[in-house]
Structure formats: C-alpha cells, structure tokens
Scaffold this motif. Sequence first.
Motif, short mmCIF file in Angstrom:
data_model
loop_
_atom_site.label_atom_id
_atom_site.label_comp_id
_atom_site.label_asym_id
_atom_site.label_seq_id
_atom_site.Cartn_x
_atom_site.Cartn_y
_atom_site.Cartn_z
N ILE A 135 15.35 -0.32 5.45
CA ILE A 135 14.44 0.76 5.06
C ILE A 135 14.92 1.45 3.79
O ILE A 135 14.14 1.76 2.89
CB ILE A 135 14.25 1.75 6.23
CG1 ILE A 135 13.26 1.10 7.21
CG2 ILE A 135 13.73 3.10 5.76
CD1 ILE A 135 13.20 1.71 8.56
N LEU A 136 16.22 1.62 3.69
CA LEU A 136 16.79 2.22 2.48
C LEU A 136 16.52 1.33 1.26
O LEU A 136 16.09 1.82 0.20
CB LEU A 136 18.30 2.41 2.67
CG LEU A 136 18.93 3.46 1.76
CD1 LEU A 136 18.47 4.86 2.17
CD2 LEU A 136 20.45 3.35 1.80
N LEU A 137 16.75 0.02 1.44
CA LEU A 137 16.50 -0.92 0.34
C LEU A 137 15.03 -0.91 -0.06
O LEU A 137 14.69 -0.95 -1.25
CB LEU A 137 16.93 -2.33 0.75
CG LEU A 137 18.44 -2.57 0.83
CD1 LEU A 137 18.74 -3.97 1.34
CD2 LEU A 137 19.10 -2.35 -0.54
N THR A 138 14.14 -0.84 0.94
CA THR A 138 12.71 -0.80 0.66
C THR A 138 12.37 0.45 -0.16
O THR A 138 11.61 0.40 -1.14
CB THR A 138 11.91 -0.77 1.97
OG1 THR A 138 12.37 -1.83 2.79
CG2 THR A 138 10.43 -0.92 1.71
N LEU A 139 12.95 1.55 0.26
CA LEU A 139 12.72 2.81 -0.43
C LEU A 139 13.17 2.70 -1.89
O LEU A 139 12.44 3.09 -2.82
CB LEU A 139 13.51 3.92 0.29
CG LEU A 139 12.90 5.32 0.27
CD1 LEU A 139 11.50 5.32 0.85
CD2 LEU A 139 13.79 6.28 1.05
N VAL A 140 14.36 2.16 -2.06
CA VAL A 140 14.88 1.95 -3.43
C VAL A 140 13.92 1.02 -4.18
O VAL A 140 13.56 1.28 -5.34
CB VAL A 140 16.31 1.36 -3.39
CG1 VAL A 140 16.76 0.96 -4.79
CG2 VAL A 140 17.28 2.37 -2.80
N GLY A 141 13.47 -0.03 -3.51
CA GLY A 141 12.56 -1.01 -4.11
C GLY A 141 11.28 -0.37 -4.62
O GLY A 141 10.89 -0.56 -5.78
N VAL A 142 10.64 0.43 -3.77
CA VAL A 142 9.36 1.01 -4.19
C VAL A 142 9.56 2.05 -5.29
O VAL A 142 8.72 2.18 -6.19
CB VAL A 142 8.54 1.61 -3.02
CG1 VAL A 142 8.11 0.52 -2.05
CG2 VAL A 142 9.30 2.71 -2.29
N ILE A 143 10.69 2.75 -5.23
CA ILE A 143 10.96 3.73 -6.28
C ILE A 143 11.14 3.01 -7.63
O ILE A 143 10.57 3.41 -8.66
CB ILE A 143 12.19 4.61 -5.93
CG1 ILE A 143 11.82 5.55 -4.78
CG2 ILE A 143 12.66 5.41 -7.15
CD1 ILE A 143 12.99 6.26 -4.14
N MET A 144 11.90 1.90 -7.61
CA MET A 144 12.10 1.11 -8.83
C MET A 144 10.77 0.58 -9.36
O MET A 144 10.48 0.63 -10.55
CB MET A 144 13.04 -0.08 -8.55
CG MET A 144 14.40 0.32 -8.03
SD MET A 144 15.52 0.79 -9.32
CE MET A 144 16.06 -0.82 -9.84
N HIS A 145 9.95 0.09 -8.40
CA HIS A 145 8.64 -0.44 -8.74
C HIS A 145 7.82 0.63 -9.45
O HIS A 145 7.21 0.41 -10.51
CB HIS A 145 7.95 -0.90 -7.45
CG HIS A 145 6.75 -1.79 -7.66
ND1 HIS A 145 5.50 -1.31 -7.91
CD2 HIS A 145 6.64 -3.15 -7.64
CE1 HIS A 145 4.65 -2.32 -8.02
NE2 HIS A 145 5.33 -3.46 -7.87
N GLY A 146 7.87 1.84 -8.86
CA GLY A 146 7.11 2.96 -9.41
C GLY A 146 7.61 3.35 -10.79
O GLY A 146 6.81 3.56 -11.72
N ILE A 147 8.94 3.44 -10.93
CA ILE A 147 9.52 3.80 -12.23
C ILE A 147 9.15 2.75 -13.28
O ILE A 147 8.76 3.08 -14.42
CB ILE A 147 11.06 3.96 -12.12
CG1 ILE A 147 11.39 5.20 -11.28
CG2 ILE A 147 11.70 4.07 -13.50
CD1 ILE A 147 12.84 5.34 -10.90
N GLY A 148 9.21 1.49 -12.86
CA GLY A 148 8.84 0.39 -13.75
C GLY A 148 7.41 0.56 -14.26
O GLY A 148 7.15 0.46 -15.46
N ARG A 149 6.52 0.86 -13.33
CA ARG A 149 5.11 1.06 -13.70
C ARG A 149 4.97 2.21 -14.69
O ARG A 149 4.26 2.12 -15.68
CB ARG A 149 4.29 1.39 -12.46
CG ARG A 149 3.76 0.18 -11.74
CD ARG A 149 3.26 0.57 -10.36
NE ARG A 149 2.26 1.63 -10.41
CZ ARG A 149 2.02 2.50 -9.42
NH1 ARG A 149 2.76 2.45 -8.32
NH2 ARG A 149 1.10 3.41 -9.54
N LEU A 150 5.67 3.28 -14.41
CA LEU A 150 5.57 4.49 -15.23
C LEU A 150 6.05 4.20 -16.66
O LEU A 150 5.34 4.51 -17.63
CB LEU A 150 6.43 5.58 -14.59
CG LEU A 150 6.17 7.01 -15.08
CD1 LEU A 150 4.83 7.50 -14.54
CD2 LEU A 150 7.30 7.94 -14.64
#
Lengths: 520, 205
Positions: A498-513
């Motif tokens: 769950i922690l890795l997923t959280l990190v994953g989606v945050i990275m994904h979001g930052i990437g998009r931004l």
Amino acid sequence: MLKSNLKKLLLILMVFFTLFLPRVWGAVKEKDLSITADHTKFKDLKGDFHNGEDLTNMCLKCHNLADKQIYKTFHWTWKDKGGLRGKGAYTVNNWCISTNFMHDEECSLCHIGWKGKEEGINCFKCHLRTKEDIASDMKDYLFFSQSQDKDSQEMANDIKNTIKEHMVKVGPPTRRNCGECHFKGGHGDGAKHGDLDTSLINPSRDLDVHMSPKGGNFSCVRCHTTVGHNIAGRYYIHPAVKEKKSLIEDDKTSKITCVSCHGHTPHKDSLLNGHIKRVACQSCHIPAFARKKPTELLWDWSTAGKKEKGRRIKKVDKYGKVIYGSDVGTKKWATNVVPTYFWYNGTMASYTLKDTIDPTKENFLNKPIGSPTDKNSKIFPFKIHRGKQPYDTKYKRLLPPLLSEDVKTGEEGYWKTLDWQKALKDGCKIMKIPYSGEFGFVKTAWAYPINHMVAPKENAVKCIECHTQNGRLKNIRGIYLPGRDRFGFLDNLAWTIILLTLVGVIMHGIGRLILSKRRA
Amino acid sequence: MKGKRIYLFTRFERIWHWLQALLIIVLLITGFEIHGTYSLLGYDRAVFVHNFCGITWIVLFFLFVFWLFVTGEWKQYIPTTKKMIDVILFYSYGIFKGEKHPFHKSREEKHNPLQRIVYLILASIFLPIQILSGIYYYTYHTWPKLGGLAIFSSLDPVAFIHTLFAFVILQFLVIHVYMTTTGDTVFAHIKSMFTGYEEIKETSN
C-alpha cells in the motif's frame, strides 16, 4: 450571626435525622428471616458443662444427625476419598507446606474440632454469630478449672459465664465464621487466596457486589450450597460443579454458580454473550484481586534462619505485613493484583508429598487443567503464589517440616528451633516419609482460582485490556484474539504494497503535473 | 472549447456510491483499530461502529444488486477486451503526453474496459467475500448452536480472509481516489459523481 449559625446547625441536624437515621436503624434492625428458632430460650442449652464435648452434646440433643454428617465431610477429615489429598493427608503447598497429618499444632487451629479430630466437633466454629472465640475460652476454662485455688476457680466461673452467654447466639454460618479460616489461612489475613480476606466480612459494594450489605449481602453458603453439612466447592483435584445450569433449568443444583442466577445469556449485547463460551465470568468481572487488603505473592523459606546479633529479625512492609522473619524467611505482599489467566476446566493438578519434583525449574504444586481444544475449558483468572521450600536432594521429593509443635509429643518445630534438619526429620517421621538427610530449596508455584471480589459491572475489565498486544491475555494460546493477534507476514507485506502504491500514484501525479506544465 | 454534458449517474447511483464510500472508509478506519493497528475511537466503540456500518453496508449492497438487475445496468459491468490495451497504454504513457483518453463515455457505456473488469471483480468477488467473512466473524459464537454449521472451528482463517480483503479494498481505494484526478480537470470525475453529469470535450468522432 450566632443565631443564623444555630439555625443552620439545627437544619442540618433535622435533615440528618429525617434522612439517614431511619436507614441506620433499618440496617441494624434487619433480621435473618431464615432463623426459626431462638436458641436463648432452650432449656437444654442452660445445663452445666465441663469441656467442649459437653457443649457439642447439647447441640446434638436436637441436631441429632449433625455429628454423623460432619464426620463424613472434607471439613472434618481434611482428606479426600482416596486419602491421598488434603491438609490431613499428603497434600503439600508453598505457604506452611504441610500439617504433618494434623500434628502441627498451629495448623490444627483451623480444624472444626475442639482439638483436631480428638475431642469432638466444635459447632461454634461455624455457627457462633458473635466475635467470641469459644475454642480459646474453653482452653482457658480447662486450664483454670483444673487448679484448686479460689482465684482460679473464680476465673473459670467467669469464663464459663462468658461461654454460656455466647453459646446460645448461633445460626447459619456468616462470612465471619467461614472467614476465620478461609480468610486467614496460610499464616495470616489474605495470605492464601487473594480474593478472600477479612475485608469481605463487611465489604463495600465496590469490593464485592454479592457479599456487600449494600449489594446482595450474601453469606458464603448462599452460593456454597450445603446439603447435610457438606459444603459445595472446589478442593484440590475435585471441581466445584460438573455442569453449570440456571436455577430455571434445575433448582436443586449442587452449587450456585454465576449461571444459576444470571443465566446463560446475561448481557444485553450478544457479542459479550458470545464471549461466555470461552471466557469465564470471573475473567472480566474480577478486574483485580486483593483490592482492599494485601495478599501474599511470595514465600521464600530458603532465607529463613538468619539472626542479627543473636536476635531474631522481623521486617515489615508498608502494609505492616512481614517481609522477612527469621522463622519464615522472605515474603512479598501486594494489593490490586491483576490475575494471571489460564485455560481451566474446573479441575486442578495437585501435588502430594509422594510426587517427585524437578529441582532445576519451578514446580507447579497446584495447576489449572485445561486447553483451548477442550470444550469445557474457559479462560479463567488465577492468583499465582510463588515459593521456595525444602526438598530431599536425593529422593527429589518435597519435605514436610514440623513448624510449630507436635500436638501429640510436644516436639518443638522449626519456628522454635530454627533447625531445618531437626524440623524435617521430625516432620518426615510423623508422616512416615523417607528422608535421605540431605535437603535443598526448590522453586514452587501454586495457582488459586479467583472467584470472589466480583466488582460492580461498571468496573468490569474493558475490551482493550485483552484485545491488544501485551494485554491481560498475552499468554493465552489456541485462539485468535482480535486486536492481539496478527498474521505477521500479511500485515507487513500488505502495508508495504500500500505504501508503494501510494508512492506510485504520487509519482504518477507529479509526472503528469510537470509534463503538462512543460507542454503549456 | 465547449463540450456537451451527458447524464451518466442517476440519483440512486450517486447516493449509493457516496454512502458506500463513506461506509468503506469508516469500516477501514474502525476495522484496523479492531485489528490493533492504532487506537482512535476506543476498542468497544470501534467494534460497535464497525458492526453497525457492516450491517448497513449489507443492506446497501443488496439494494445495489437489486437496482443493477432491475435497471439492466448490470450490462455496464460485462468485461470486454475492446480498447483494454489502449486504456492501459494511455494511463501508463499517453497521459503524460497530454493525449486524449482512448475511451469515450456515453450513457450506454459509462465505464472504460479497465473500470469494467476492476468493478466487476470488486463487486462480485472482493466485496461479497468481505461481507460474508464479516457476517461469519460477527456471528462466530452462534454458529455451533445452529447445528454445527461452523465451517471453521477457529476464528483464524476467517480473520485472515477478512484482514486480507480489507487490505485489498484499501489498495483499491488508494488507486481509485487517485484515478479520479485523471479527468479533464483534477476534480472533473468527482464533480460528475456529485452532479451526475459529465462534461465531454469535443472529439473527432
């Protein structure tokens, strides 16, 4: 100024008298309606007597089955049916260790006879409703009446009158009667059980809802159902009850238990009722024992015998309880003790002097039997009393020292001589137990079920005290206990994912931004 | 660039969605307290709230299933492979380049193929398992009385399953919440779940 104060005082007094006094009177006046005979009026009880047995015979004139009943009871024999277990047999504990077949004088003080089993039953031990100690009065009477001089005769007469005055005040046993032995057993108030001490003679509702005069005002025999002088209850390996039924199911049950009155579903909440299958009522409703007076948790005999400048030592703790005595060794006392929990099916494994011990570890002399796979076992609270006591280093058996003195031979015990070798030799000789002549001290433990001092429901143990890691039930195995138990790998793995997923989606979001900004 | 508005989510659907979201979040919070992960409400209160929400959720779940079949909306959850690869590629690659979503929502097809398969598995496998294991957990002590129907003699396996799927649902929640931000604007999807309308940008087809 003075007048107004006087008025106030008068008002307070008036309120006090109108509100409280009737209650005080009510409490005093309340009579035991189960009593149907006034013993002060019986002519048979006004005759002369010369010893304890004469008194007993007066009782037996009317209660003509009592003696035959008593002689069969465990309270008299101090032996179970096999003759192996009991204070009068080979049972050994880690307080005063052994009664040496009732030869040890002080131990026998608790027996319901005038002098052990030798001079008949002392009915007053259980039935006298005043604080008078008729057994000790009788001893004094016998002492003075033997002397011929006038003063002694007068003294004897005085004592006789005291006995006469009190002996008619009898009835069913009170808490004080039973407590005289059961509260004070093991060499002092509260020493043995932890849930039984003199605070239960007149307990507050906080201490015991059933026995408190402000609660049920139960006497002991209210639950320890008595049939023909046989008082129901657990002793050694014998369970108190075989089957727990409510009084609706069986009103002639052999012993009153929680279920008798509270039924099988006592709580409003079905989840709490769900606990009953595996958790004894006592486990939650007796949050701690020794809540008013201290109970003994340790008795280490191995340190006994020390002297300072040729004098015996005695040290007491903040409760005034002995923590070191030359005659007894080291003791430890505590109040508000949280019980230790075990699986328990109502029977105990109980040691005797015929069993061998393992000197390298702690030996449980009285241990609850039960397991999570046994349907009849429940999680149950216990007091654990630890000890260190003499054993035969060659035969690997516990040894029964003579402590006070032998009632028959007058032989002096350890408390007088501080001589282990002699006390052990004498003790073994009385009990005809082989003794190699070499002794050491071994660690022992004794478990007592905690049944009394039931607290008001608002003080019951809270959920979180068990449903947590390192809670009250941390040592109870064989069940899944929510809040305590984990599936170690599952929790760790899942939280990592769950922690890795959280990190994953945050990275994904930052990437998009970042990329959308770059495009703009 | 003015788009058209289409009505995607009916009132029942929206109420159901947010109620279920609330229940799941509260169930997760109280559930992990009961599990011993932290203490928040106090154990007994957590148990009470958890059981209350659990039972409420069962009712809601059956209402939802009923609604699905009565309205024919169950067809929205028939899995398809059509455009599946495109959608996966979009989320892992195209989205960063500002590409358009390969799937076009409509009243008839409101879920993309990835949503279809995930929601189907969630609603037909994960949630029922969680509900059933929850019911078993809740009524554990009464099963022997019902004539030895207890499948498990111990709570262990039930507790294991219930905990495992709690983690699975939490995992879904994390991704699901993130995915709501991938619309045309960050809050577009969440907005449509409140209003029922989704703004659809003009596209070539």
